[in-house]
Design an enzyme around this catalytic site. Structure first.
Site, mmCIF file in Angstrom:
data_model
loop_
_atom_site.group_PDB
_atom_site.id
_atom_site.type_symbol
_atom_site.label_atom_id
_atom_site.label_comp_id
_atom_site.label_asym_id
_atom_site.label_seq_id
_atom_site.Cartn_x
_atom_site.Cartn_y
_atom_site.Cartn_z
ATOM 1 N N LYS A 22 11.135 0.272 -14.437
ATOM 2 C CA LYS A 22 10.361 -0.977 -14.503
ATOM 3 C C LYS A 22 9.037 -0.843 -13.774
ATOM 4 C CE LYS A 22 10.837 -4.407 -11.367
ATOM 5 N NZ LYS A 22 9.678 -5.108 -10.840
ATOM 6 N N ASN A 23 9.093 -0.348 -12.531
ATOM 7 C CA ASN A 23 7.873 -0.335 -11.719
ATOM 8 C C ASN A 23 6.807 0.605 -12.273
ATOM 9 O OD1 ASN A 23 8.895 -2.228 -10.045
ATOM 10 N ND2 ASN A 23 9.257 -0.875 -8.292
ATOM 11 N N ARG A 96 3.898 -10.356 -9.674
ATOM 12 C CA ARG A 96 2.823 -9.841 -8.850
ATOM 13 C C ARG A 96 2.068 -8.665 -9.485
ATOM 14 N NH1 ARG A 96 1.486 -9.436 -3.441
ATOM 15 N NH2 ARG A 96 0.785 -7.351 -2.944
ATOM 16 N N CYS A 120 5.197 -14.495 -1.556
ATOM 17 C CA CYS A 120 6.390 -14.018 -2.246
ATOM 18 C C CYS A 120 7.530 -14.030 -1.256
ATOM 19 C CB CYS A 120 6.112 -12.628 -2.781
ATOM 20 S SG CYS A 120 7.545 -11.662 -3.128
ATOM 21 N N ARG A 125 2.796 -10.026 1.618
ATOM 22 C CA ARG A 125 2.298 -9.222 0.496
ATOM 23 C C ARG A 125 0.861 -9.546 0.069
ATOM 24 N NH1 ARG A 125 7.008 -8.139 -3.834
ATOM 25 N NH2 ARG A 125 5.999 -6.139 -4.013
ATOM 26 N N PRO A 126 -0.109 -9.265 0.944
ATOM 27 C CA PRO A 126 -1.510 -9.507 0.572
ATOM 28 C C PRO A 126 -2.007 -8.484 -0.463
ATOM 29 C CG PRO A 126 -1.373 -8.482 2.737
ATOM 30 C CD PRO A 126 0.035 -8.679 2.270
ATOM 31 N N VAL A 127 -3.249 -8.692 -0.943
ATOM 32 C CA VAL A 127 -3.846 -7.730 -1.888
ATOM 33 C C VAL A 127 -5.189 -7.223 -1.355
ATOM 34 C CG1 VAL A 127 -2.699 -8.476 -4.010
ATOM 35 C CG2 VAL A 127 -4.772 -9.661 -3.258
ATOM 36 N N ASP A 310 13.591 -0.765 -1.857
ATOM 37 C CA ASP A 310 14.254 -1.407 -2.994
ATOM 38 C C ASP A 310 15.736 -1.029 -3.116
ATOM 39 O OD1 ASP A 310 11.925 -2.666 -3.647
ATOM 40 O OD2 ASP A 310 11.489 -1.479 -5.429
ATOM 41 N N ILE A 332 9.123 -1.715 5.591
ATOM 42 C CA ILE A 332 8.073 -1.916 4.571
ATOM 43 C C ILE A 332 7.713 -3.405 4.420
ATOM 44 C CG2 ILE A 332 7.394 -1.507 2.163
ATOM 45 C CD1 ILE A 332 7.835 1.107 3.646
ATOM 46 N N ARG A 402 14.881 -9.500 -14.568
ATOM 47 C CA ARG A 402 13.528 -8.988 -14.426
ATOM 48 C C ARG A 402 13.540 -7.473 -14.282
ATOM 49 N NH1 ARG A 402 10.911 -10.719 -9.656
ATOM 50 N NH2 ARG A 402 9.514 -9.233 -10.570
HETATM 51 C C1 UD1 Z 1 5.881 -1.635 -5.010
HETATM 52 C C2 UD1 Z 1 7.090 -1.948 -5.873
HETATM 53 C C3 UD1 Z 1 8.181 -2.594 -5.037
HETATM 54 C C4 UD1 Z 1 8.482 -1.702 -3.824
HETATM 55 C C5 UD1 Z 1 7.206 -1.374 -3.057
HETATM 56 C C6 UD1 Z 1 7.419 -0.396 -1.907
HETATM 57 C C7 UD1 Z 1 6.130 -2.492 -8.055
HETATM 58 C C8 UD1 Z 1 5.961 -3.546 -9.096
HETATM 59 N N1 UD1 Z 1 6.733 -2.886 -6.933
HETATM 60 O O1 UD1 Z 1 5.403 -2.887 -4.518
HETATM 61 O O2 UD1 Z 1 9.324 -2.752 -5.858
HETATM 62 O O3 UD1 Z 1 9.332 -2.445 -2.979
HETATM 63 O O4 UD1 Z 1 6.238 -0.793 -3.944
HETATM 64 O O5 UD1 Z 1 7.971 0.795 -2.375
HETATM 65 O O6 UD1 Z 1 5.776 -1.332 -8.251
HETATM 66 N N2 UD1 Z 1 0.113 -4.395 1.601
HETATM 67 C C9 UD1 Z 1 -0.987 -4.939 2.251
HETATM 68 N N3 UD1 Z 1 -2.149 -5.106 1.532
HETATM 69 C C10 UD1 Z 1 -2.251 -4.781 0.206
HETATM 70 C C11 UD1 Z 1 -1.121 -4.213 -0.436
HETATM 71 C C12 UD1 Z 1 0.064 -4.042 0.284
HETATM 72 O O7 UD1 Z 1 -0.942 -5.268 3.416
HETATM 73 O O8 UD1 Z 1 -3.327 -4.956 -0.389
HETATM 74 C C13 UD1 Z 1 1.378 -4.180 2.365
HETATM 75 C C14 UD1 Z 1 2.555 -4.959 1.820
HETATM 76 O O9 UD1 Z 1 2.574 -6.292 2.308
HETATM 77 C C15 UD1 Z 1 3.727 -4.133 2.316
HETATM 78 C C16 UD1 Z 1 3.177 -2.705 2.255
HETATM 79 O O10 UD1 Z 1 1.766 -2.832 2.194
HETATM 80 O O11 UD1 Z 1 4.035 -4.461 3.639
HETATM 81 C C17 UD1 Z 1 3.660 -1.870 1.100
HETATM 82 O O12 UD1 Z 1 3.459 -2.597 -0.105
HETATM 83 P P1 UD1 Z 1 3.137 -1.874 -1.480
HETATM 84 O O13 UD1 Z 1 3.499 -0.436 -1.411
HETATM 85 O O14 UD1 Z 1 1.771 -2.265 -1.919
HETATM 86 O O15 UD1 Z 1 4.194 -2.555 -2.424
HETATM 87 P P2 UD1 Z 1 3.963 -3.050 -3.889
HETATM 88 O O16 UD1 Z 1 3.039 -2.130 -4.624
HETATM 89 O O17 UD1 Z 1 3.658 -4.516 -3.864
#
Ligand code: UD1
Length: 430
Positions: A22-23, A96, A120, A125-127, A310, A332, A402
């Protein structure tokens, strides 16, 4: 809303074919925005999330056709023209990963308006890292009323992207944007998850020049255009790990096929330490447990190749029946122990403090009504239900749909007593 009822106690025996990841699939689908030719994705999982992203892509101008090919389900995606660069809140909020259309839209058309994903259930989970990466490629980013307005009227330019820490989503997003940028991009401190390699392989098949995916430094030489390609989605390592833990929890012998065990080595090491027999083979692995007592072991989640966050909820379910106390550290995501109080409804003894849970193994779990608030937490309750005495009813099953393809069907084919009770459908986010 659908529910899943499980009568615990049946040992599992048989074979489970693992679906496409999926991911990975949802990022590969987003990559189709980068070309006006057809991207054919084989080994596609049919999930609520992939259907959902298909709908968003259709709104942006992509023609999405699902079919069944020689090797199972496949999806053809063709974006002859991007007809809209607008991804509304309603669609991004529900999943997301939809946010990752921003980079491709910007790369192909020079502008996009995409909703911020919002909070979430598994933490803030910021971007911010996603946006900084796009800025490093020359994009102008403005935030208004929950929307990202991104512009690069003269196209994106190759740049240096230094991530302060690993993020899977932000690394993928940077890669999706940089392939069409003018010049070379270097990403340092990149996430190394296998899904990054899958995305790079697909982009390269489309004519991109990406090297180093799967290592902390990724180099991308921008190209003027990408073309169509055929790419097989990698096997789902989280589904693989989930069924491995399910077999260990219920007992019996299950062969997992169409997958790879090196993707879940950290989990396998811990399962073996706990007393589960795991045999790798060239098409996957066999998991066996014949009644022996499980030993409590400690885990700490980490970035790949560490123990996947996960798979943390599923492993916690397993540890509820182990001999002794297991310590589970989540590094994480904050707030990723929502499954603990639900497992406690089945009798589990778990105390949570900050990012650490202590699980004191007990003799048996007892079936109950449970409910979960995210995808991986829900499946941990199904796994626990397989071993619990009596009936476990898992509510809010839309989370499972999902991310897990035909979960009940795959488990009941191995002898589990599990059935779905139909209700109304609904979507939510990982
Ligand atoms: C992806 C996976 C999710 C998995 C995660 C970690 C998908 C759809 N989802 O999520 O299933 O649990 O990897 O292996 O592929 N962070 C920030 N700023 C950002 C982005 C992330 O602070 O702009 C932080 C997050 O809050 C978290 C950490 O970085 O604490 C890791 O998140 P990230 O690896 O980005 O996870 P996802 O890509 O959202």
């Amino acid at each position: 809303m659908d529910r899943i009822a499980i009568i615990g106690g049946a040992r599992l025996a048989g074979e489970i074919p693992i679906s496409g990841a999926k991911n990975s699939a949802i990022k590969l689908m987003a990559a189709s925005l980068l070309t006006d030719e057809t991207l054919r994705l084989t080994n596609m999982p049919r999930l609520a999330d992939t259907r959902f992203l298909g709908k968003l892509l259709q709104r942006l101008g992509t023609e999405v056709v699902e079919s069944v090919g020689e090797d199972g389900p496949e999806t053809l995606l063709r974006t002859a023209e991007i007809t809209s660069g607008f991804a509304p809140y309603d669609l991004v909020r529900q999943m997301r990963a939809s946010f990752n259309v921003l980079g491709p839209l910007l790369a192909r058309t020079g502008q996009a308006k995409v909703s911020l994903p919002g909070g979430c259930t598994i933490g803030a989970r910021p971007v911010d890292l996603h946006l900084k990466a796009l800025e490093a490629l020359g994009a102008r980013i403005d935030l208004h009323e929950g929307y990202v307005y991104a512009q690069a009227p003269r196209g994106l330019k190759g740049g240096q992207i230094d991530f302060p820490f690993n993020s899977v989503g932000a690394t993928e997003h940077a890669m999706l944007a940089a392939v069409l940028a003018d010049g070379e991009t270097t990403i340092t401190n990149a996430a190394c998850e296998p899904e990054l390699i899958d995305l790079a392989d697909c982009l390269n098949a489309m004519g991109a020049k990406v090297s180093g995916a799967g290592t902390p430094v990724i180099r991308i030489q921008g190209v003027g255009r990408l073309h169509g390609a055929t790419h097989a989605v990698m096997p789902d390592r989280i589904e693989t790990g989930t069924f491995a833990v399910a077999a260990a929890m219920a007992g019996g012998e299950v062969r997992l096929t169409r997958t790879r065990c090196d993707f879940i080595q950290a989990l396998i090491d811990k399962m073996v330490e706990a007393g589960v027999e795991v045999t790798p083979h060239n098409d996957g692995l066999t998991v066996r447990r014949n009644g022996g007592l499980l030993k409590a072991v400690e885990i700490e989640t980490g970035v790949y190749p560490g123990f996947a966050t996960d798979l943390q909820a599923q492993f916690m379910a397993l540890m509820t029946l182990a001999d002794g106390e297991s310590v589970i550290k989540e590094t994480i995501f904050e707030n990723r122990f929502m499954h603990a109080p639900e497992l406690a409804r089945l009798g589990a003894e778990i105390t949570v403090q900050g990012g650490e849970a202590r699980v004191r193994g007990i003799d048996h779990l007892t079936g109950a009504q449970v409910m979960a608030t995210d995808l991986r937490a829900s499946v941990s309750l199904v796994i626990a239900g397989l071993a619990a005495r009596g009936e476990t009813m898992v509510n809010r099953v839309y989370h499972l749909d999902r991310g897990f393809e035909r979960l009940e069907e795959k488990l009941s084919a191995c002898g589990a007593q599990i059935r779905r009770i139909k209700g109304d459908g609904e979507g939510d986010e990982d």
